[in-house]
Design a protein around this motif. Structure first.
Motif, PDB file in Angstrom:
ATOM      1  N   GLU A  51       0.935  -1.226  -0.006  1.00 58.80           N
ATOM      2  CA  GLU A  51      -0.059  -0.128  -0.052  1.00 58.80           C
ATOM      3  C   GLU A  51       0.894   1.183   0.070  1.00 58.80           C
ATOM      4  OE1 GLU A  51      -2.913  -0.036   3.106  1.00 58.80           O
ATOM      5  OE2 GLU A  51      -2.545   2.088   3.476  1.00 58.80           O
ATOM      6  N   TRP A  52       1.942   1.245   0.832  1.00 57.74           N
ATOM      7  CA  TRP A  52       2.747   2.327   1.057  1.00 57.74           C
ATOM      8  C   TRP A  52       3.452   2.604  -0.431  1.00 57.74           C
ATOM      9  CZ3 TRP A  52       5.157   1.088   6.427  1.00 57.74           C
ATOM     10  CH2 TRP A  52       4.300   1.477   7.383  1.00 57.74           C
ATOM     11  N   LYS A  54       2.530   1.794  -3.255  1.00 58.04           N
ATOM     12  CA  LYS A  54       1.699   2.551  -4.323  1.00 58.04           C
ATOM     13  C   LYS A  54       1.344   3.840  -4.100  1.00 58.04           C
ATOM     14  CE  LYS A  54      -2.757   1.295  -6.223  1.00 58.04           C
ATOM     15  NZ  LYS A  54      -4.235   0.890  -5.869  1.00 58.04           N
TER      16      LYS A  54
END
Ligand code: HGY
Ligand code: MN
Ligand code: MN
Length: 416
Positions: A51-52, A54
């Motif tokens: 997530e980070w 992205k």
């Protein structure tokens, strides 16, 4: 290309916040972490890291060993990428920084490049290597070892944990079998930031370790077979005690390491006796000898001496013995050119530094066989690691990451 300006620094607060957020996943029982490889907690940590990445504008690739490669594009798509990275898996009673600093420090370098609008010629890749610790599935550095051609993927997939679950099944269970062929990626360079896991940098009052070499290692798994019997009614002369054999071999390992000072270590950290009942003489013992030294000759000699001593103890006590090599790599010399770049970066940034040999094994030790590789270290409080009380300071984390930032900019080439 001019060297990056000395005032170019990463965002130490953001880095520390990310370390603390990752530490919430797979908490230990004493303030550290138990985020063992291919567990549900490992999967949660991977998802947060993805997530980070992205959010930082990177494209994620995953290979068939589950290793994660997040790419920040360079101006020259044909240029081989500069890799940074380490591992997010932890020991069962691990700390919050072992491996994690190298992955999230690399992410912080990319975040800082984004903030500063920096473009580089070579693409940049942030890597999370699967199963560096080797505690659930031996050996250590398993995925980087397959990447470097030291193990086959079949061997890796067949490795079993204490419950008999296989690496391959567990990787599939958590949904992280990627589609990239392991080792197909070619690297311009690989840089790994890692905590020292020893006392030297703190004792010498240095902020940064410039890692020139890494110790070599053998993990020998020994199985002793004796005879279960009553601890009360069996005369001493009739006993075939595998537990006693393990104790004597453990002592011999210590003596052999001490006889090769300076610069040799040895211990038994994994040990099981069976049936492990208070009033049964153990008929079986399974344990792993861990011996290490930066000196090739000493490493070979220690392995031979431990093997000889183990067979002698087994013969003395009438025990059956099997010895299996479950981990090995020879002493490592990192890329001299990259070592100079790291040292110059520390100088430019005004950080105290010293050359150091890595006592622990790292993914960089295997990747060094297939690409120019270097490590950067930061001190640990009391040199403690593989313990939930493992601690570093935000300043040390920032210093090592600043040095990695400047090293990457030097190597990847900043494009005005
Ligand atoms: O065993 C090692 O040195 C590493 O922590 N896996
Ligand atoms: Mn590590
Ligand atoms: Mn470790």
């Amino acid at each position: 290309m001019a060297a990056p300006a000395a005032n170019l620094r990463i965002n130490g607060e953001r880095l520390w916040d990310s370390l603390m957020e990752m530490a919430q996943i797979g908490p230990g029982i004493a303030g550290g972490n138990n985020r063992q490889t291919l567990t549900d907690d490992d999967a949660k940590g991977r998802a947060l890291f993805a997530e980070w990445c992205k959010a930082a504008g990177m494209a994620m690739g995953v290979d068939t060993m589950g290793t994660m490669f997040a790419t920040r594009a360079g101006t020259d798509a044909d240029a081989l990428p500069v890799y940074m990275g380490s591992h997010l898996d932890t020991q069962p009673t691990g700390g919050k920084y072992d491996g994690v600093l190298g992955v999230l420090g690399a992410l912080e370098v990319v975040r800082s490049m984004n903030d500063a609008g920096i473009k580089t010629k070579h693409p940049i890749v942030v890597t999370n290597w699967t199963n560096e610790e080797g505690t659930r599935f031996a050996p250590a550095m398993l995925a980087s070892g397959v990447f470097a051609g030291m193990h086959s993927q079949d061997y890796a997939y067949s490795r079993k944990d204490a419950e008999g679950k296989s690496f391959g099944d567990e990787l599939a269970r958590i949904g992280w079998v990627g589609d990239e062929v392991v080792g197909a990626r070619k690297m311009h360079a690989m840089i790994e930031l890692h905590i020292e896991q020893g006392p030297i940098l703190e004792a010498e009052g240095r902020d940064v370790g410039v890692v020139t070499h890494g110790q070599g290692l053998w993990w020998l798994q020994i199985t002793l077979t004796g005879k279960d019997a009553h601890t009360g009614s069996t005369p001493m002369a009739m006993r075939v005690n595998a537990g006693l054999g393990m104790a004597r071999i453990t002592e011999r390992v210590h003596q052999i390491a001490m006889s090769h000072q300076p610069g040799a270590v040895g211990a038994v950290g994994h040990a099981n006796v069976y049936p492990n009942s208070r009033n049964v003489i153990p008929g079986k013992a399974v344990f792993t000898v861990d011996i290490r030294t930066p000196d090739q000759g000493k490493l070979d000699a220690m392995k031979a001496e431990v093997t000889r001593a183990a067979h002698a103890v087994a013969a003395e006590l009438g025990l059956g013995i099997e010895i299996e090599d479950v981990g090995h790599f020879d002493p490592v010399t990192f890329d001299a050119g990259l070592v100079s770049v790291v040292r110059e970066a520390a100088e430019r940034l005004g950080y105290s530094h010293m050359d150091i040999i890595s006592g622990a094994g790292h993914d960089a030790c295997w990747i060094n066989r297939v690409a120019p590789t270097v490590m950067i270290m930061c001190p640990c409080v009391d040199g403690l690691s593989h313990n939930e009380a493992e601690e570093i300071s935000p300043e040390w984390a920032a210093a090592g990451t600043d040095v990695m930032f400047h090293t990457v900019l030097d190597v990847a080439g900043v494009v005005a």
